[in-house]
Design a protein around this motif. Structure first.
Motif, PDB file in Angstrom:
ATOM      1  N   SER A  83     -79.568 -15.394  -4.045  1.00 55.78           N
ATOM      2  CA  SER A  83     -79.337 -14.017  -3.608  1.00 55.78           C
ATOM      3  C   SER A  83     -77.945 -13.505  -3.963  1.00 55.78           C
ATOM      4  O   SER A  83     -77.733 -12.292  -4.014  1.00 55.78           O
TER       5      SER A  83
ATOM      6  N   GLU B 283     -80.735  -5.582   4.187  1.00 56.84           N
ATOM      7  CA  GLU B 283     -80.442  -6.515   5.266  1.00 56.84           C
ATOM      8  C   GLU B 283     -80.827  -7.939   4.882  1.00 56.84           C
ATOM      9  O   GLU B 283     -80.128  -8.892   5.206  1.00 56.84           O
ATOM     10  N   LYS B 284     -81.949  -8.073   4.187  1.00 53.71           N
ATOM     11  CA  LYS B 284     -82.425  -9.397   3.800  1.00 53.71           C
ATOM     12  C   LYS B 284     -82.907  -9.343   2.359  1.00 53.71           C
ATOM     13  O   LYS B 284     -83.590  -8.412   1.959  1.00 53.71           O
TER      14      LYS B 284
ATOM     15  N   THR C 242     -85.313 -10.343  -0.173  1.00 55.05           N
ATOM     16  CA  THR C 242     -86.665 -10.873  -0.293  1.00 55.05           C
ATOM     17  C   THR C 242     -87.100 -10.891  -1.756  1.00 55.05           C
ATOM     18  O   THR C 242     -86.407 -10.362  -2.633  1.00 55.05           O
TER      19      THR C 242
END
Length: 322
Positions: A106, A122-123, A125
């Motif tokens: 990431s 936020e995340k 994926t």
């Protein structure tokens, strides 16, 4: 004659007879009866005790079997718990490894978000990564095919786009490009991929040594007043950032400089928005330059965006052309 009970006792010295009266006989009878009752009661208690002992023995054996079973179950449960503990430790190790992989995976995507001027998610994926890659490929495809960035390392302009007094004739005339006041011999770089339309001395226009590059979607870029014959030739394919020549003072010029133009469907456009166009402010030019049908250009992009190389650049690409 009274009835008497005679008891004969025989010893080594001889025999003696004892006579018992009625009371004694009753007592004796009672004693005998008590002995018999005690015998029968003892036998009955012995039988009952024996039965209870057999029952206790059977219960003991059952309890022993149950204990053995419980003990075996305990060992089985303990073995299963040990296995589960090992599996949990393995899963924990695998989770930590996956977290490290996810962090390493990431991190460049986070940098890509920043490079494209996007709000960080936020995340991170799989869907987000695919979207980022598609957006990056879309933008890079456009940025490689349409002029953007500076053709020289210098970013200062000596003359801008628009109406001006011609420096040689003094006439009020439209200036179709921008001028960079660079010294003679300064490297000049292509601002996008394309095919060289013209490379040579262009006397009619007064541009002197001139390079014209055809780009995607009807765009062209002009590089004028070069020092000498360009490094490229007509029909040659060039990559963004590839050196195409050196600046000079050829043609109608008052001093060494580079005259740079961007044209769309033969119409001169202000090069300044294209000079500042990059991955970070990708959408900005679409509001600044209304003469270009940007929506239509987006629809002409390749369909297999995810198959395109991400953040690829030609070898030897100069930072001045970014």
């Amino acid at each position: 004659m009274r009835k008497r009970l005679l008891i004969t006792l025989t010893t080594a010295r001889g025999s003696r007879q004892l006579s018992l009266n009625l009371i004694a006989r009753c007592l004796l009878l009672l004693f005998v009866l008590m002995l018999l009752a005690s015998f029968f009661i003892s036998n009955a208690l012995l039988v009952k005790t024996s039965d209870e002992l057999h029952s206790l023995t059977a219960d003991y054996q059952k309890l022993g079997s149950l204990y053995s079973g419980v003990l075996g179950s305990h060992e089985t449960v303990r073995t299963e718990l040990d296995k589960l503990s090992l599996n949990l430790a393995s899963l924990e190790q695998e989770r930590n490894s996956l977290e490290q992989v996810n962090q390493a995976w990431s991190q460049p995507l986070r940098q890509l978000e920043l490079a494209m001027g996007l709000e960080p998610a936020e995340k991170m994926t799989i869907e987000r990564s695919q979207l980022l890659q598609q957006m990056a490929n879309e933008r890079l495809f456009m940025l490689h095919g349409i002029p953007n960035g500076y053709p020289v390392k210098m970013k200062r302009l000596s003359d801008g786009f628009g109406m001006r007094n011609h420096p040689l004739t003094g006439q009020r005339k439209h200036h179709n490009g921008v001028d960079f006041p660079v010294d003679t011999g300064t490297p000049i770089y292509a601002t996008a991929d394309g095919a060289v339309e013209y490379a040579g001395y262009h006397k009619k226009s007064g541009f002197g040594y001139l390079v014209i590059i055809n780009h995607n979607f009807g765009f062209k870029s002009y590089y004028a007043h070069m020092k000498k014959r360009p490094k490229v030739r007509s029909g040659q394919l060039v990559r963004k950032g590839e050196q195409i020549g050196q600046s000079g003072n050829s043609g109608k010029s008052t001093g060494p400089h580079l005259h740079y133009e961007v044209r769309y469907l033969f119409k001169p456009l202000n090069p300044v928005p294209f000079l500042n166009w990059s991955l970070h402010n990708y959408d900005q030019i679409m509001t600044q330059e209304k003469a270009v049908a940007w929506d239509g250009l987006k629809e002409m992009q390749p369909l297999n965006q995810l198959a395109l190389p991400l953040l690829s650049s030609p070898e030897g690409k100069s930072s001045a052309a970014k």
